[in-house]
Design a protein around this motif. Structure first.
Motif, short mmCIF file in Angstrom:
data_model
loop_
_atom_site.label_atom_id
_atom_site.label_comp_id
_atom_site.label_asym_id
_atom_site.label_seq_id
_atom_site.Cartn_x
_atom_site.Cartn_y
_atom_site.Cartn_z
N GLU A 1 0.50 -1.29 0.37
CA GLU A 1 -0.09 0.14 -0.17
C GLU A 1 0.53 1.26 -0.18
OE1 GLU A 1 -3.46 0.04 2.16
OE2 GLU A 1 -2.76 -1.96 3.49
N PRO A 2 0.24 2.24 -0.80
CA PRO A 2 1.01 3.74 -0.12
C PRO A 2 1.21 4.22 1.14
CG PRO A 2 -0.59 4.21 -1.61
CD PRO A 2 -0.55 3.20 -1.55
N ILE A 3 1.51 3.75 1.99
CA ILE A 3 1.10 3.83 3.37
C ILE A 3 3.19 3.36 3.98
CG2 ILE A 3 0.98 4.23 5.57
CD1 ILE A 3 -2.28 3.00 4.13
N ARG A 4 3.55 5.23 4.90
CA ARG A 4 4.93 4.95 4.71
C ARG A 4 4.69 4.83 6.49
NH1 ARG A 4 7.45 10.25 2.57
NH2 ARG A 4 6.78 11.46 3.57
N VAL A 5 5.52 3.76 7.27
CA VAL A 5 5.51 3.79 8.16
C VAL A 5 6.60 3.77 8.48
CG1 VAL A 5 5.43 1.93 10.10
CG2 VAL A 5 3.76 1.74 8.14
N VAL A 6 7.34 5.62 9.73
CA VAL A 6 7.86 5.68 10.00
C VAL A 6 8.25 5.79 11.37
CG1 VAL A 6 9.51 7.72 10.36
CG2 VAL A 6 7.92 6.97 8.00
N GLU A 7 9.36 5.45 12.16
CA GLU A 7 9.37 5.15 13.56
C GLU A 7 10.61 6.07 14.07
OE1 GLU A 7 11.04 3.00 17.21
OE2 GLU A 7 10.06 1.45 14.79
N VAL A 8 10.14 6.99 15.16
CA VAL A 8 11.61 7.91 15.33
C VAL A 8 11.47 8.04 16.48
CG1 VAL A 8 12.14 10.27 15.93
CG2 VAL A 8 11.05 9.96 13.47
#
Length: 162
Positions: free
Chosen positions: A77-84
């Motif tokens: 899916e065109p959904i970025r998952v970002v963890e900072v």
């Protein structure tokens, strides 16, 4: 800690995922295919434990796992998952951790050459979200230069050796 860091993150994502998917279906203002972003602020405490941090470490380890699994589940899916995942950041975190003991909380940062502040983390978040839609920063670990690990912080001016 578990309620807010893990269950809170999971509940917010579950509640907003239909809207994120809908947004990702719409083309962007530039005419390019749509996308969406999910970003969570975790901690290096979610990958490296430290003494006295069992509850916080456990919550952040779980939140870190949640983000990794979400990345797998949303693949395709065109959904970025970002963890900072910040290290030490000079905020009221230590004041809460030490139950209002200002002297003890301030001691965490005493002697640390240029500790990070909340604005530094905000800049990292903005940068990650402003990247082109095809670029995903899965996990960003952010620490002050003076911090090598949760348990190794240099409390003196930083100088080149030799």
């Amino acid at each position: 800690m578990y309620e807010s860091n893990v269950l809170g993150t999971q509940r917010m994502i579950a509640a907003l995922l239909p809207a994120l998917r809908a947004a990702a279906r719409e083309p962007g203002e530039d005419g390019r295919p749509g996308h969406a972003d999910i970003l969570a602020v975790t901690s290096i405490a979610g990958t490296i434990g430290y003494e006295g941090g069992a509850g916080y470490n456990a919550a952040k380890f779980a939140q870190h796992a949640l983000m990794r699994v979400l990345r797998l589940e949303l693949a395709g899916e065109p959904i970025r998952v970002v963890e900072v995942a910040p290290g030490m950041v000079k905020t009221d975190f230590s004041l809460v951790r030490f139950k209002g003991d200002r002297r003890r909380a301030d001691g965490v940062y005493d002697g640390v050459d240029n500790p990070l502040v909340a604005a530094d983390i905000a800049e990292v978040i903005v940068h990650a979200l402003e990247l082109p839609a095809h670029v995903n920063l899965d996990e960003i670990i952010v620490k002050p230069v003076a911090q090598a690990a949760p348990y190794k912080v240099i409390k003196a001016p930083l100088v080149p050796k030799g």
